[in-house]
Design an enzyme around this catalytic site. Structure first.
Site, PDB file in Angstrom:
ATOM      1  N   ARG A   1       0.863  -1.177   0.000  1.00 41.93           N
ATOM      2  CA  ARG A   1       0.000   0.000   0.000  1.00 41.93           C
ATOM      3  C   ARG A   1       0.900   1.226   0.000  1.00 41.93           C
ATOM      4  NH1 ARG A   1      -3.485  -2.695  -1.641  1.00 41.93           N
ATOM      5  NH2 ARG A   1      -5.569  -3.056  -0.774  1.00 41.93           N
TER       6      ARG A   1
ATOM      7  N   GLU B   1      -3.651   7.776  -4.752  1.00 43.62           N
ATOM      8  CA  GLU B   1      -3.859   7.143  -6.061  1.00 43.62           C
ATOM      9  C   GLU B   1      -5.104   7.732  -6.705  1.00 43.62           C
ATOM     10  OE1 GLU B   1      -3.721   2.856  -5.720  1.00 43.62           O
ATOM     11  OE2 GLU B   1      -1.778   2.933  -4.736  1.00 43.62           O
TER      12      GLU B   1
ATOM     13  N   HIS C   1      -0.883   0.450  -9.852  1.00 42.98           N
ATOM     14  CA  HIS C   1      -1.499  -0.543  -8.952  1.00 42.98           C
ATOM     15  C   HIS C   1      -1.961  -1.786  -9.737  1.00 42.98           C
ATOM     16  CE1 HIS C   1      -3.512  -0.796  -4.740  1.00 42.98           C
ATOM     17  NE2 HIS C   1      -3.233  -2.000  -5.199  1.00 42.98           N
TER      18      HIS C   1
HETATM   19  C1  DGY Z   1      -5.421  -5.975  -3.033  1.00 35.92           C
HETATM   20  O1  DGY Z   1      -6.145  -6.929  -3.352  1.00 35.92           O
HETATM   21  O2  DGY Z   1      -5.364  -5.543  -1.889  1.00 35.92           O
HETATM   22  C2  DGY Z   1      -4.566  -5.377  -4.107  1.00 35.92           C
HETATM   23  O3  DGY Z   1      -3.973  -4.204  -3.755  1.00 35.92           O
HETATM   24  C3  DGY Z   1      -5.308  -5.245  -5.415  1.00 35.92           C
HETATM   25  O4  DGY Z   1      -5.413  -6.505  -5.880  1.00 35.92           O
END
Ligand code: DGY
Length: 332
Positions: A244, A273, A292
């Protein structure tokens, strides 16, 4: 809308495989087929729903849930669930589910794609070639860092972190890891299999040639990789973040990359984002970026959509959903 089927608010268009699971079992409404719905749009649309199937782009908090007292489950289509206020959901008896496991290998693959791209300057080389700057083979042109035999430091040795470690065997790398709690189950086995050694956080930052981040976003991990941590790294180190964005402090990263304190980095995730094109980080040649994409394969996104739909349907049918995050709400 049929009155007999439960109502699910799907905040955005998800892969058809997930919607197919809902067909005949729920009355679903897709709030937005394009773009991201605003917080207020979601808040208005949840009224009367029995379940919400959001993506990581939608914040689901207590105010939203108060607007939808009929909601029994928030079935997030992501493994990370920092977009959902789990405490607020739990306080209201609302189940929260996520999509673990199905995206592990795909995300680990992508962490490696970024790691290798940054280490071997793949993106810079691509631009260099397309821009017509390639005049001759240069003995010292676009030199990178070797992977084989290097030390890979993994921050967060859970499902994805340990899958990244498994791939390191092929590069003959030494693996060290920092995990906030003792390893369990499969991760522990992987650590043993690949000969990964546990390290404290500072030791990992100091010793690693490559650092790959795989912790969830919590109050403890926000800006975990900040000025202090980046002051410890080798000037030849490469940092990769596919977890993240807020786990890495962008200002500290900019400073480290632009001053030569850190050799290169690759980010799939950002504090905000989407990252805007004039973000100072994007001016740096030694940063590889992606929007992402960690779980973005056809198969994996289908599986995530199916898993989210199945979690929602299970909860609505009165069963414990397979991927319940807040077990406290389950009364059995
Ligand atoms: C998640 O699933 O947490 C990812 O960041 C996106 O697939």
């Amino acid at each position: 809308m049929s009155t007999t089927l439960p109502k699910i608010l799907v905040t955005r268009k998800i892969p058809a495989a997930g919607l197919a699971c809902l067909d005949g079992k729920a009355n679903y409404r897709i709030l937005r087929t394009q773009g991201v719905p605003s917080y207020d749009e979601v808040k208005a649309a949840v009224r009367g729903a029995d379940a919400i199937l959001p993506l990581l782009t939608e914040r689901i908090d207590g105010d939203i849930l108060d607007n939808a007292p009929t909601v029994k489950v928030v079935a997030n289509m992501a493994v990370g669930f920092d977009n959902v206020d789990v405490a607020a959901a739990t306080a209201r008896g609302v189940m929260v589910t996520n999509t673990p496991g199905v995206l592990t290998e795909t995300t680990a693959d992508f962490a490696w794609a970024l790691l290798m791209a940054a280490a071997r300057r793949v993106v810079e080389g691509d631009r260099f070639t397309r821009d017509g700057r390639w005049k001759t083979w240069e003995p010292e042109g676009l030199l990178g860092q070797d992977l084989y035999g290097a030390t890979l430091g993994i921050i967060g040795f859970g499902r994805i972190g340990s899958a990244v470690a498994r791939r390191a065997v092929g590069f003959d790398m030494d693996v060290i890891y920092y995990n906030p709690s003792p390893l369990k189950g499969e991760a522990r086995q992987v650590a043993e299999d690949v000969g990964a050694r546990s390290a404290d956080f500072e030791e990992l930052m100091r010793e690693s040639d490559f650092i790959s981040v795989h912790v969830p976003l919590t109050a403890d991990t926000r800006h975990l990789i900040g000025e202090g941590a980046l002051a410890l790294v080798k000037p030849t180190a490469v940092l990769v973040n596919t977890s993240r964005g807020p786990v890495v402090d962008p200002a500290a990263l900019y400073q480290a990359l632009s001053s030569g304190g850190l050799w290169a980095a690759a980010l799939d995730v950002f504090e905000k984002e989407p990252v805007v094109p004039d973000d100072p980080l994007l001016s740096l040649p030694n940063l590889v970026v992606a929007p992402h994409l960690g779980s973005a394969s056809v198969t994996t996104r289908n599986r995530m959509a199916v898993m989210a739909a199945e979690n929602a349907l299970a909860a609505l049918a009165g069963h414990r959903p397979p991927n319940l995050v807040n077990g406290d709400v389950w009364k059995g």
